[in-house]
Scaffold this motif. Structure first.
Motif, PDB file in Angstrom:
ATOM      1  N   SER A  47       0.602  -1.190   0.007  1.00 16.69           N
ATOM      2  CA  SER A  47       0.011  -0.091   0.014  1.00 16.69           C
ATOM      3  C   SER A  47       0.948   1.308   0.005  1.00 16.69           C
ATOM      4  O   SER A  47       1.981   1.240   0.599  1.00 16.69           O
ATOM      5  CB  SER A  47      -0.947  -0.003   1.229  1.00 16.69           C
ATOM      6  OG  SER A  47      -1.654   1.279   1.437  1.00 16.69           O
ATOM      7  N   SER A  57     -12.707  -3.471 -11.696  1.00 16.63           N
ATOM      8  CA  SER A  57     -11.913  -2.542 -10.937  1.00 16.63           C
ATOM      9  C   SER A  57     -11.825  -2.020  -9.603  1.00 16.63           C
ATOM     10  O   SER A  57     -11.004  -2.302  -8.767  1.00 16.63           O
ATOM     11  CB  SER A  57     -12.215  -1.117 -11.669  1.00 16.63           C
ATOM     12  OG  SER A  57     -11.768  -1.203 -13.103  1.00 16.63           O
ATOM     13  N   ARG A  87      -9.961  -5.226  -7.934  1.00 17.16           N
ATOM     14  CA  ARG A  87      -8.815  -5.337  -8.131  1.00 17.16           C
ATOM     15  C   ARG A  87      -8.299  -4.033  -7.273  1.00 17.16           C
ATOM     16  O   ARG A  87      -7.129  -4.525  -6.335  1.00 17.16           O
ATOM     17  CB  ARG A  87      -8.374  -4.890  -9.487  1.00 17.16           C
ATOM     18  CG  ARG A  87      -6.882  -4.682  -9.796  1.00 17.16           C
ATOM     19  CD  ARG A  87      -6.452  -4.262 -11.118  1.00 17.16           C
ATOM     20  NE  ARG A  87      -6.968  -2.862 -11.444  1.00 17.16           N
ATOM     21  CZ  ARG A  87      -7.811  -2.658 -12.155  1.00 17.16           C
ATOM     22  NH1 ARG A  87      -8.494  -3.384 -12.834  1.00 17.16           N
ATOM     23  NH2 ARG A  87      -8.062  -1.279 -12.281  1.00 17.16           N
ATOM     24  N   ASP A  88      -8.830  -3.073  -7.005  1.00 22.14           N
ATOM     25  CA  ASP A  88      -8.497  -1.948  -6.014  1.00 22.14           C
ATOM     26  C   ASP A  88      -8.454  -2.402  -4.599  1.00 22.14           C
ATOM     27  O   ASP A  88      -7.581  -2.259  -3.769  1.00 22.14           O
ATOM     28  CB  ASP A  88      -9.114  -0.770  -6.225  1.00 22.14           C
ATOM     29  CG  ASP A  88      -8.857   0.065  -7.383  1.00 22.14           C
ATOM     30  OD1 ASP A  88      -7.811  -0.143  -8.004  1.00 22.14           O
ATOM     31  OD2 ASP A  88      -9.445   0.999  -7.811  1.00 22.14           O
ATOM     32  N   ILE A 142      -4.790  -2.433  -3.349  1.00 22.17           N
ATOM     33  CA  ILE A 142      -4.369  -0.988  -2.891  1.00 22.17           C
ATOM     34  C   ILE A 142      -4.983  -1.122  -1.445  1.00 22.17           C
ATOM     35  O   ILE A 142      -4.323  -0.557  -0.444  1.00 22.17           O
ATOM     36  CB  ILE A 142      -5.262   0.117  -3.682  1.00 22.17           C
ATOM     37  CG1 ILE A 142      -4.543   0.213  -5.053  1.00 22.17           C
ATOM     38  CG2 ILE A 142      -4.785   1.318  -2.768  1.00 22.17           C
ATOM     39  CD1 ILE A 142      -5.402   1.214  -5.839  1.00 22.17           C
ATOM     40  N   LEU A 183     -10.861   1.486  -0.758  1.00 25.25           N
ATOM     41  CA  LEU A 183     -11.916   2.031  -1.754  1.00 25.25           C
ATOM     42  C   LEU A 183     -12.551   3.288  -1.415  1.00 25.25           C
ATOM     43  O   LEU A 183     -13.071   3.340  -0.169  1.00 25.25           O
ATOM     44  CB  LEU A 183     -12.821   0.673  -2.127  1.00 25.25           C
ATOM     45  CG  LEU A 183     -12.552  -0.469  -2.577  1.00 25.25           C
ATOM     46  CD1 LEU A 183     -13.595  -1.354  -2.417  1.00 25.25           C
ATOM     47  CD2 LEU A 183     -12.167  -0.223  -3.928  1.00 25.25           C
TER      48      LEU A 183
END
Length: 288
Positions: A33, A156, A159-160, A164, A167
């Motif tokens: 991250s 998407s 995936r995030d 990551i 959200l």
């Protein structure tokens, strides 16, 4: 933690490499991250908060969200501290109303957690969708988990979430609604998936928000249509989606309601304005 562990590093990359070496089984994958921890990073993020712009644009993916949730989650910043800082910074207190209201919802979820304990994993009310609990599957579909549903927006978001660990709040609502209402998966399954990946994952805010979407802690389910998603994302996903014009989210709210909840218990006279009133009535800002 051992007193002998290294505490000073020349760079973040050196820190990451050291943690991989010390805790080889902790990492799920190779994604790191970009969120920086610690008090200094939290204070820097707090200084960037613009309460007036937050109130105007927080629902847009490009809006002025605070990005304070990871620091709130781990106690680096307190809700009271954020409130006091924001009130001191604004010219008029009304400019801070929306942001402080969202802090209030977060405090409310925590108080519910104290009261309910592990009960936050139980349906607080029956589903208002017209479906029985046993009609919802307990396993997360593989195409959602791996981002292969062919819906550019949903893939998407997936995936995030995995790469990551963060959200935007609107993304969380859309993804949760898709999982529960379009794919008819129990909200608990989605809530667990979120907590596996979200760096700001807080059981209270997470679970009660999922229940709000599912309608087990609200008077009707939350759902959305393509027009709503396209508006708040400024079309970034829809423009590149091969399903545009024929995706699962096409149609008015009334049409989607009839399609998703033909036996639903809530009012049939929904529409976008009704949706907005429902959203404001329960509160939605748990994870900004």
């Amino acid at each position: 933690m051992s007193k002998n562990m290294q505490r000073e590093f020349a760079s973040r990359d050196e820190l990451v490499a050291y943690l991989r070496e010390q805790f080889p089984e902790a990492a799920r994958d190779n994604h790191i991250s970009q969120i920086v921890g610690g008090r200094k990073a939290a204070e820097a993020a707090l200084e960037k908060v613009d309460a007036a712009q937050y109130a105007k644009s927080r629902n847009f993916l490009t809006g002025a969200v605070t990005r304070l949730s990871p620091y709130i989650r781990y106690g680096v910043l307190s809700l009271a501290e954020i409130r006091d800082y924001v009130l001191q910074k604004v010219k008029h207190q009304d400019e801070a109303t929306k942001l402080i209201n969202e802090l209030g919802w977060r405090d409310y979820w925590q108080r519910l957690y104290v009261k309910l304990g592990n009960g936050i994993w139980e349906d607080q009310e029956p589903y208002k969708t017209g479906y029985k609990v046993e009609e919802y599957q307990q396993k997360l579909p593989e195409d959602i988990a791996h981002g292969t549903s062919k819906h550019v927006c949903i893939d998407s978001f997936s995936r995030d979430l995995r790469e990551i660990g963060y959200l935007h709040n609107h993304m969380r609502m859309w993804l949760a609604a898709y999982i529960v209402h379009w794919r008819r998966v129990r909200w608990q399954t989605g809530a667990k998936w979120f907590l596996e990946h979200l760096l700001d994952g807080d059981p209270a805010s997470n679970n009660m928000s999922w229940q709000w979407v599912a309608s087990t802690f609200s008077h009707k389910p939350y759902y959305f249509n393509r027009e709503n998603l396209e508006r708040y994302t400024e079309g970034v996903y829809c423009r590149q989606c091969p399903l545009y014009g024929s995706c699962d989210f096409e149609g008015s709210y009334k049409e989607l309601e009839q399609r998703l909840f033909p036996k639903g218990e809530f009012s049939n006279n929904r529409g976008s304005q009704s949706w907005q009133r429902g959203k404001k009535g329960r509160g939605e800002g748990k994870s900004d």
